[in-house]
Scaffold this motif. Structure first.
Motif: not given
Length: 217
Positions: A13-18, A22-27, A43-49, A57-67
């Motif tokens: 649950v904690l991992v899913a929440s994190t 991260i994805r909400a901050a990335a969006m 991104l870390a600052n925006e997501a507070q992680v 949790n992510i491979g790269s910014i570009e991969q995160l965008f695709d996700t």
């Protein structure tokens, strides 16, 4: 010694929440920057992680965008398509799908802004607005519901995409309510397809069903 089953559940649950954070901050950042021009630190600052959490949790910014884009597409398809039945008329589905997407973006402005920013440039998200509606456009042509040549179907799909994005933009900028913007855009599209004015208005202003809650968030 393995951890108790309950601990594994809590960790999951904690991992899913994190990941969601991260994805909400990335969006938000992708929308603000118009693309992937951001750093891991931002991104870390925006997501507070911590940055280490990002790298796990992510491979790269570009991969995160695709996700983020892929998940957005999946949720849009799920929430809008799940409201339809096999008995729904193709014309009604075209208008209702447009209106529901506008309502969706109104209810979740971060999603709405992402749609407006990337729909016309990103193939994956554009396919959400042209894929299922394209099926309905073709079904309408097959039943003789539209008063335009079938060779214009791609132009009709482009009109539908543009009308959806424009309506959502009007809502997000505070110029119209989602009901006004969605209904007017849907009526315009139907009339452009050759639907009688009175019928187009009736379809575009009919009560909407409850939007499916979805399961990705």
């Amino acid at each position: 010694m393995s951890a108790p089953h309950g601990c594994d559940d809590q960790k999951g649950v904690l991992v899913a929440s994190t990941e969601r954070r991260i994805r909400a901050a990335a969006m938000r950042l992708f929308t603000a920057r118009g693309g992937t021009q951001l750093t891991m630190s931002e991104l870390a600052n925006e997501a507070q992680v911590a940055r280490g959490t990002l790298y796990r949790n992510i491979g790269s910014i570009e991969q995160l965008f695709d996700t983020v884009l892929a998940e957005m597409c999946a949720e849009l398809l799920e929430r809008v398509s799940a409201t339809f039945t096999e008995d729904d008329d193709a014309v009604t589905r075209v208008a209702t799908g447009l209106r529901m997407l506008v309502r969706y973006g109104h209810q979740d402005p971060a999603v709405g802004r992402f749609i407006v920013r990337f729909t016309l440039t990103e193939e994956a998200l554009r396919s959400v607005l042209t894929g299922p509606p394209m099926h309905d456009l073709r079904a309408g042509f097959a039943k003789g519901r539209y008063n335009i040549d079938e060779s214009m179907i791609m132009s009709a799909a482009s009109l539908l995409v543009g009308a959806t994005v424009s309506a959502l933009s009007m809502v997000l900028e505070g110029h119209q309510t989602w009901r006004e913007a969605g209904s007017r855009a849907a009526e315009l599209v139907l009339r452009a397809l050759g639907i009688d004015a009175a019928e187009a208005h009736e379809i575009a202003t009919a009560d909407l069903r409850a939007l499916h809650p979805g399961s990705h968030r």
